[in-house]
Motif scaffolding. Structure first.
Motif, PDB file in Angstrom:
ATOM      1  N   LEU A 220       0.826  -1.204   0.000  1.00 26.51           N
ATOM      2  CA  LEU A 220       0.000   0.000   0.000  1.00 26.51           C
ATOM      3  C   LEU A 220       0.862   1.256   0.000  1.00 26.51           C
ATOM      4  CD1 LEU A 220      -2.759  -1.014   2.579  1.00 26.51           C
ATOM      5  CD2 LEU A 220      -3.060  -0.723   0.114  1.00 26.51           C
ATOM      6  N   GLU A 221       1.993   1.196   0.680  1.00 24.00           N
ATOM      7  CA  GLU A 221       2.884   2.342   0.767  1.00 24.00           C
ATOM      8  C   GLU A 221       3.594   2.620  -0.547  1.00 24.00           C
ATOM      9  OE1 GLU A 221       1.613   1.047   4.490  1.00 24.00           O
ATOM     10  OE2 GLU A 221       2.690  -0.144   2.997  1.00 24.00           O
ATOM     11  N   ASP A 222       3.626   1.623  -1.442  1.00 26.80           N
ATOM     12  CA  ASP A 222       4.168   1.833  -2.781  1.00 26.80           C
ATOM     13  C   ASP A 222       3.099   2.311  -3.753  1.00 26.80           C
ATOM     14  OD1 ASP A 222       6.762   1.182  -2.167  1.00 26.80           O
ATOM     15  OD2 ASP A 222       6.550  -0.932  -2.687  1.00 26.80           O
ATOM     16  N   VAL A 223       1.848   2.015  -3.438  1.00 24.27           N
ATOM     17  CA  VAL A 223       0.739   2.502  -4.261  1.00 24.27           C
ATOM     18  C   VAL A 223       0.549   3.997  -4.027  1.00 24.27           C
ATOM     19  CG1 VAL A 223      -1.738   2.307  -4.735  1.00 24.27           C
ATOM     20  CG2 VAL A 223      -0.390   0.251  -4.258  1.00 24.27           C
ATOM     21  N   VAL A 224       0.656   4.405  -2.775  1.00 22.80           N
ATOM     22  CA  VAL A 224       0.567   5.820  -2.412  1.00 22.80           C
ATOM     23  C   VAL A 224       1.251   6.015  -1.062  1.00 22.80           C
ATOM     24  CG1 VAL A 224      -1.719   5.508  -1.359  1.00 22.80           C
ATOM     25  CG2 VAL A 224      -0.957   7.790  -2.033  1.00 22.80           C
TER      26      VAL A 224
END
Length: 520
Positions: free
Chosen positions: A495-499
Motif C-alpha cells: 500500500l505504501e508503494d501505491v501511495v
C-alpha cells in the motif's frame, strides 16, 4: 522492588523510534522508523487471514441480506397483517436505510481514521445489530410506530455504512499485497451471498409462518448472524499499519507480533524482511472532510476522478437493474410475483460467482486491464441484450440468463471499484476517502431506480427501456475507459508503494511509477 530498571537497547527490533531515549506508547511528534508494512506483506496465507476475512467480510453479507429482506417483505407491510402502510411509505423504508448508510459511512469513516479500525468494526456491527433487531419490534401502525420503524432502519443503515469504511480499510491494511486484490473483490462480492440468504430466508418465513410474524423474523436473520461474528471480531488485532502511522509504536509491535505468531503456529516459515523497505514517518495530524476533499480533488485529481467514476457508474447500473428487476419480469414477461424470487436467485448467483472466479486475475493480469475489461465487457453485453429485448427475442428465462452473464463480469468490476478507492489514497485518510466515494456513489445510484421505473411504466412502450439499457451500457463503458486511462497498477504492491502515507519522510524503495500523495 522500587528499583528503576535500566533500559536495554532494542538493537534487533525492526521498528524503532528515531532520536528518542525512552519510547512512549503514543508519540505523534517524532520520526519513527518501521518495517511493519514489509512484515505484513511478506506473510504467507494462513488460517489467521481466513479468519480475518470471514469475520470482517460478513459486512457485505449483512448488507445484501438487509436490502433483500426489506424488498421481500415490502408487499406484506402494505397489508393489514403487516403495518397497512401505503406503497410510498414502504418505499421510504428503503430510502431511509440508504440515507443511513451514507451518514454512517461519513461519521464512522471519520472515527475509523481517528480511533482505529478494530474499535470501529466492533462498534459499527453493534450499531447494526441494535437497529435491525429493534425493527422486528415494530408492534403497530400508528404514527409513532412508523417513526420508530424508520428510525431503526436508519440506525441499521448507519451501522452497515460504517462497516464499509472501517472494514475495507482493515482488510487492505492486514492482507499481504499479493492477495489484496482477490480478497477485497471476493469479500465485496459476498453481498450477493447475503442477497441469496435473504431471498431464501424470507421466502421460507413468509410461507411457513403467519406473515405478521414472518416479516419480523426476516429482520432478525441478520442480527443472528451478526451476534456470532461479533465474538470472532473481538479476537482480531488492530491494524498495525494504522497504529504505526498514528505513533503507537509499541502497540503496533504487539499487533504485528501477534499476527506473525499466529502464522508460525501453522508451521509456516516466515520469509526474511527486506531492510530496504524501512519507512520513516512522522504521524500525521487529524484531517477533516474539508481538507480531505481538497487533498483528493486538488492534489490527486486523477485518482479522485478514477474513484468517483468507478463508484458512480457501477452504483447507477446496479440500482437501475436490481431495484426494477421484479417490475421488468412482471410487466413485460408476466411472471407471477410469487415466482420472482426464483429468477432473482439465479441473478444473485451470477453476481456472487463472478468476483470469486475473476478475483485472482486482478492480482495477476492487473487492476487496469481487469477493471477496464469487466466494465467495458458488461457494457457491450448490456447493449446486445438491449437490442434483443427491443426485438422481442427474449423470455423471462433468457432475460435472466442474459443478466446472469452480464453481472458475472459487472459484479467483479463493481467490487474492484471498492478495492480501488480503498487502496489508492493515503492511509491516514483511507476510511474517510472510502466514505466520501461511497456517499457520492449512493447519491447518484439513488436516482437510477426512479429513472428506470418510469421507463418501464405500464409496459406499453418497451422502446423507452431499450433506450435506458443503452444508456446504462454507455455509462459502464465510460467507467471502463476511465479505468483504462487513469487506472493505478496496484497489483502486488505494498500500500505504501501505491501511495505514500502523508507522514512518510523516508519511503521504502519504490517501483517505477509508484504513487505519492500528490500524484494524479
Amino acid at each position: 522492588m522500587g528499583c528503576r530498571r535500566a533500559r536495554v537497547p532494542q538493537v534487533e527490533s525492526p521498528d524503532e523510534e528515531v532520536g528518542v531515549a525512552s519510547p512512549e506508547a503514543d508519540v505523534r511528534d517524532r520520526p519513527i522508523r518501521s518495517l511493519i508494512p514489509a512484515r505484513i506483506d511478506r506473510l504467507p496465507w494462513s488460517p489467521f487471514h481466513t479468519r480475518l476475512v470471514v469475520a470482517l467480510g460478513v459486512a457485505w453479507v449483512l448488507d445484501g441480506l438487509e436490502i433483500t429482506v426489506a424488498g421481500s417483505v415490502a408487499s406484506v407491510l402494505e397489508k393489514p397483517e403487516g403495518l397497512s402502510m401505503s406503497a410510498a411509505a414502504v418505499g421510504a423504508v428503503a430510502t431511509v436505510y440508504l440515507v443511513g448508510e451514507v451518514v454512517g459511512a461519513l461519521f464512522f469513516g471519520h472515527l475509523s481514521d481517528r480511533l482505529g479500525r478494530r474499535n470501529l468494526f466492533i462498534v459499527t456491527l453493534a450499531v447494526y445489530l441494535v437497529g435491525s433487531g429493534l425493527t422486528a419490534l415494530t408492534l403497530g401502525n400508528g404514527v409513532g410506530w412508523i417513526v420508530f420503524l424508520y428510525l431503526t432502519r436508519f440506525i441499521a443503515g448507519m451501522g452497515i455504512g460504517g462497516e464499509y469504511a472501517a472494514i475495507n480499510s482493515a482488510i487492505d491494511e492486514l492482507i499481504p499485497a499479493r492477495y489484496r486484490g482477490r480478497v477485497d473483490i471476493a469479500v465485496n462480492g459476498t453481498y450477493w451471498f447475503g442477497a441469496i440468504l435473504g431471498t431464501l430466508g424470507t421466502f421460507i418465513l413468509l410461507n411457513a409462518v403467519h406473515p405478521s410474524l414472518g416479516w419480523r423474523l426476516g429482520f432478525l436473520l441478520g442480527p443472528v448472524l451478526g451476534l456470532i461474528i461479533i465474538v470472532v471480531r473481538r479476537n482480531l488485532p488492530e491494524s498495525p499499519r494504522w497504529q504505526i502511522m498514528n505513533g503507537k509504536r509499541e502497540a503496533a509491535e504487539e499487533s504485528i507480533t501477534y499476527i506473525e505468531d499466529e502464522v508460525r503456529k501453522t508451521g509456516r516459515t516466515l520469509p526474511d524482511v527486506d531492510e530496504k523497505k524501512t519507512i520513516e514517518l512522522i504521524p500525521a495530524a487529524e484531517i477533516g472532510y474539508v481538507r480531505l476533499l481538497r487533498l483528493l480533488f486538488r492534489e490527486m485529481p486523477g485518482r479522485a476522478t478514477l474513484g468517483a467514476t468507478l463508484m458512480i457508474t457501477q452504483s447507477f447500473l446496479y440500482n437501475a437493474i436490481f431495484f426494477t428487476y421484479s417490475l421488468l419480469l412482471t410487466t413485460f414477461f408476466h411472471v407471477d410475483s410469487g415466482n420472482v424470487p426464483l429468477y432473482f436467485i439465479a441473478f444473485a448467483v451470477g453476481n456472487f460467482i463472478g468476483p470469486l472466479v475473476l478475483g485472482p486475475l486482478f492480482d495477476t493480469i492487473g487492476r487496469r486491464t481487469m477493471i477496464g475489461g469487466t466494465y467495458l465487457l458488461s457494457g457491450i453485453l448490456l447493449a446486445i441484450t438491449a437490442v434483443l429485448f427491443n426485438a422481442g427475442a427474449l423470455t423471462a428465462l433468457t432475460q435472466t440468463i442474459a443478466w446472469t452473464i452480464i453481472f458475472f463480469f459487472a459484479s467483479a468490476g463493481a467490487s474492484a471499484a471498492y478495492l480501488t478507492v480503498s487502496e489508492i489514497f493515503p492511509l491516514e485518510v483511507r476510511a474517510k476517502a472510502i466514505a466520501v466515494f461511497f456517499a457520492i456513489a449512493q447519491c447518484f445510484g439513488a436516482i437510477a431506480p426512479l429513472i428506470y421505473g418510469a421507463l418501464i411504466g405500464d409496459g406499453s412502450r418497451p422502446v423507452l427501456l431499450f433506450i435506458g439499457y443503452l444508456m446504462g451500457a454507455v455509462i459502464m463503458a465510460v467507467g471502463g475507459l476511465v479505468a483504462w486511462f487513469l487506472g493505478v497498477d496496484a497489483e502486488g504492491k505494498s500500500l505504501e508503494d501505491v501511495v505514500s502515507p502523508l507522514g512518510v519522510r523516508k519511503p521504502a524503495t519504490r517501483a517505477p511509477g509508484a504513487g505519492s500523495p500528490t500524484s494524479g
